[in-house]
Design an enzyme around this catalytic site. Structure first.
Site, short mmCIF file in Angstrom:
data_model
loop_
_atom_site.label_atom_id
_atom_site.label_comp_id
_atom_site.label_asym_id
_atom_site.label_seq_id
_atom_site.Cartn_x
_atom_site.Cartn_y
_atom_site.Cartn_z
N TRP A 112 0.86 -1.18 0.00
CA TRP A 112 0.00 0.00 0.00
C TRP A 112 0.89 1.24 0.00
O TRP A 112 1.77 1.36 0.87
CB TRP A 112 -0.88 -0.04 1.24
CG TRP A 112 -1.90 1.02 1.36
CD1 TRP A 112 -2.66 1.57 0.36
CD2 TRP A 112 -2.31 1.68 2.57
NE1 TRP A 112 -3.51 2.52 0.86
CE2 TRP A 112 -3.32 2.62 2.21
CE3 TRP A 112 -1.93 1.58 3.91
CZ2 TRP A 112 -3.94 3.43 3.15
CZ3 TRP A 112 -2.56 2.38 4.84
CH2 TRP A 112 -3.54 3.30 4.47
N ASP A 137 -0.50 -5.84 9.42
CA ASP A 137 -1.54 -4.90 9.00
C ASP A 137 -2.79 -5.73 8.70
O ASP A 137 -2.83 -6.49 7.74
CB ASP A 137 -1.09 -4.14 7.76
CG ASP A 137 -2.05 -3.01 7.38
OD1 ASP A 137 -3.19 -3.00 7.92
OD2 ASP A 137 -1.70 -2.17 6.55
N LYS A 194 -13.52 -1.22 6.81
CA LYS A 194 -14.15 -2.05 5.78
C LYS A 194 -15.22 -2.96 6.37
O LYS A 194 -16.37 -2.95 5.93
CB LYS A 194 -13.08 -2.89 5.07
CG LYS A 194 -12.40 -2.19 3.91
CD LYS A 194 -11.51 -1.05 4.36
CE LYS A 194 -10.78 -0.41 3.18
NZ LYS A 194 -9.91 0.69 3.61
#
Length: 398
Positions: free
Chosen positions: A131, A211, A246
């Site tokens: 990312w 993560d 999310k």
């Protein structure tokens, strides 16, 4: 003039795509860039469990006071069980703690600041690719950023290359691992791969930083936690960042946490004292609303069941869209070339499209995705898979 010599810096490429998309007047435009889940109507919905929890909070909330440096206490306790499992050894021994942060990004920044201050001189190793915010965020915290192979030029997972680099890392360095639904590629390690990674991390005395932004979007809420729980059961120390953006749909509420697992309860108190001090200088105390929503849902069995069903529904829809796109590419002879899309996990796919092909999709078809070829599969419309397949075939074969 005080500000006359300040240079302009380029905008974030993903957020810049949002601006381009909004300005596009084509009614058939398609946004596959920004990482948010969308339903069949193209909306990012508020889960029913969240709406029910929010109504309950509106009726019962009695204060808007600060919630403390480590955040909402019930939220932290419940999220620990959600991530580590209710029977986790580290929880029973009181050597795992949760510090709430403004989203998963805030948790990552807090981890970076902690490493820089308390573990000075250590590098942090990121997957190549990763990312993009990982790169700038840890560099801004003052860490030396290095990389290990993950997906090669052939758009295939390179586990052997990853392991070979891990085996050369200096003892004590930090390695960032994507727990599931790797961003940006969608390629995940299998159980055997994770066991091999664990062996190297343990032998080299590396500190794992997981993560964990997409729990529930890969293979399921419990299944996606497999690697995190494996490491927590095996190693005495680790860090985990968790995001509720999310799986709870709480994007704008900025709800996340940094979880620290230590060798004993006393050491946890030392670590948490440092995290609270660092957080005080970053954001003082975190926002309350999203954490209260999560805590309300996880503490109430009927609400929790509604939420779990909604997460599973989102997960299944994303998997269906992946398979549907590969099927839509079949008439063009491209199913084998893009078969990896169906095998990947989570919201994102490293499609294998080149930057030039991505630019053509945007210019000719108003299809927006990141120039690396990363597509947000969760932004697809099942009714438009054939249109997207036709556009992809044209830029690939034309």
């Amino acid at each position: 003039m005080h500000f006359g010599q300040i240079p302009r810096v380029p905008g974030d490429p993903i957020l810049g795509l949002m601006d381009l998309y909004r300005a596009d007047t084509n009614p058939a435009k398609l946004d596959l860039g920004v990482g948010v889940y969308k339903d069949a109507q193209g909306l990012t919905p508020i889960p029913r469990a969240v709406k029910l929890a929010e109504q309950r909070l509106v009726d019962s909330e009695q204060t808007k006071s600060y919630i403390g440096g480590h955040g909402d206490v019930p939220f932290g306790a419940l999220l620990l069980r959600q991530v580590l499992g209710s029977r986790a050894i580290a929880l029973g021994e009181q050597r795992a703690g949760c510090t709430q942060a403004p989203g998963g990004t805030g948790a990552l920044r807090l981890a970076g600041e902690f490493i820089a201050k308390c573990l000075p001189g250590r590098s942090i190793w990121l997957s190549d690719p990763t990312w993009p915010i990982h790169e700038t965020l840890f560099a801004a915290a003052g860490l030396r950023v290095q990389h290990y192979p993950y997906v090669g030029a052939d758009n295939r997972l390179d586990v052997d290359g990853m392991l070979a680099t891990l085996q050369q890392m200096p003892p004590g360095d930090v390695v960032l691992l994507h727990a599931c639904c790797h961003n940006p590629t969608g390629f995940d390690l299998n159980h055997d791969d994770w066991l091999r990674v664990l062996d190297v991390v343990r032998a080299r005395e590396l500190l794992p930083l997981f993560d964990f932004a997409y729990q529930g979007f890969g293979d399921g809420l419990e299944e996606d936690a497999w690697a995190v729980r494996l490491f927590a059961e095996t190693l005495p120390e680790m860090l985990i960042t968790s995001s509720c953006s999310k799986n709870f749909g709480l994007y704008r509420e900025r709800t996340g946490a940094l979880i620290a697992v230590t060798s004993d309860a006393e050491r946890l108190l030392d670590v948490r004292s440092q995290l609270a001090s660092l957080a005080r200088n970053l954001w003082s105390t975190p926002p309350a609303h999203g954490a209260a929503v999560v805590a309300t849902i996880l503490a109430d069995e009927p609400l929790r069941q509604i939420w779990q069903d909604e997460v599973e529904s989102m997960r299944r829809r994303i998997a269906s869209l992946r398979q549907g796109l590969v099927e839509a590419l079949t008439p063009y002879g491209l199913a084998e070339r893009f078969a990896h899309i169906a095998r990947q996990r989570g919201m994102f796919s490293y499609t294998g499209l080149t930057a030039e092909q991505v630019r053509r999709l945007r210019a000719e078809d108003s299809v927006y995705l990141v120039e690396s070829g990363r597509a947000n599969v969760a932004g697809l419309d099942a009714e438009r898979l054939d249109d997207l397949a036709r556009a992809i075939a044209r830029v690939v074969q034309g």
